[in-house]
Design an enzyme around this catalytic site. Structure first.
Site: not given
Ligand code: AMP
Length: 221
Positions: A13, A86
């Site tokens: 993504k 999410r």
């Molecule tokens: P990502 O880089 O999108 O995989 O996000 C890394 C981490 O940030 C995730 O595993 C969550 O702990 C937190 N995170 C990112 N976006 C969200 C969201 N929309 N809602 C809740 N936690 C988030």
């Protein structure tokens, strides 16, 4: 246009969203990147988010929605949301924010791949702390092992990419985020699924077609 990019961790993504945004001159809004930036800057939000992120759990909805509202005080042109919403409360919160701005969601893109592929991708993921370039030791390794080709910095592995945390993140995705596909389908937002387990350029091409094509949307995900 306003597009949501949904998909499990490791499906691409971030890379694909950034490329699409660059190509179309849209804003790429990644809540994961925003949270990592808050952590780096040592803000109160960054401190509160840290333990959730390191365990692979979701950061509480209220914190995420406040952060996104702050980012979207003004909203011109195209936006691609990456890693947000999410959960169902986040999806409803986004609807309210967009309503307030007089904007509407145009499409939901779902990038998919098997868990086996995702685990391998995430465990091999490395990032240059200097320039932000990403590599994969299995699929896209740097020329000099462990060092960035661009700036020579030592590459780092995200703490939440370790195997146990990756499994938690995948479960969290399947339990809490995947139901959004049905939520948007029943709200008649076009949902288009793209196979994320293809060469990067092909994935990007399909994403661009899905976003700019007139016939996008199969309504079912
Ligand atoms: P990502 O880089 O999108 O995989 O996000 C890394 C981490 O940030 C995730 O595993 C969550 O702990 C937190 N995170 C990112 N976006 C969200 C969201 N929309 N809602 C809740 N936690 C988030």
């Amino acid at each position: 246009m306003i597009v949501i990019l949904l998909g499990p961790p490791g499906v691409g993504k971030g890379t694909q969203g950034a490329r699409l945004a660059e190509e179309l001159e849209w804003r790429h809004l990644s809540t994961g990147d925003l949270l990592r930036d808050h952590r780096k800057r040592g803000t109160a939000l960054g401190d509160r988010a840290r333990s959730f992120m390191d365990r692979g759990d979701l950061v509480p909805d209220e914190l995420i929605l406040d952060m996104v509202r702050d980012e979207l005080r003004e909203l011109d042109g195209g936006v691609i949301f990456d890693g947000f919403p999410r959960t169902l409360p986040q999806a409803r919160g986004l609807d309210r924010v967009l309503d307030g701005l007089g904007r509407e969601l145009d499409r939901v893109l779902v990038l998919e791949a098997d868990d086996e592929v995702l685990v391998k991708r995430l465990s091999g993921r490395r990032r240059c702390p200097g320039c932000g370039r990403t590599y994969n030791v299995h699929f896209d390794p740097p020329a000099d092992q462990g060092r960035c080709d661009e700036c020579g910095d030592e590459l780092v592995h995200r703490a939440d990419d370790d195997p146990d945390t990756v499994r938690t993140r995948l479960e969290v995705y399947r339990d809490q985020t995947e139901p959004l596909i049905a939520f948007y389908s029943s709200a008649s937002v076009p949902v288009v699924t793209v196979d994320g387990d293809q060469p990067m350029d092909e994935v990007q091409e399909e994403i661009q077609e899905a976003v700019t094509g007139d016939d996008a949307g199969d309504g079912e995900g």
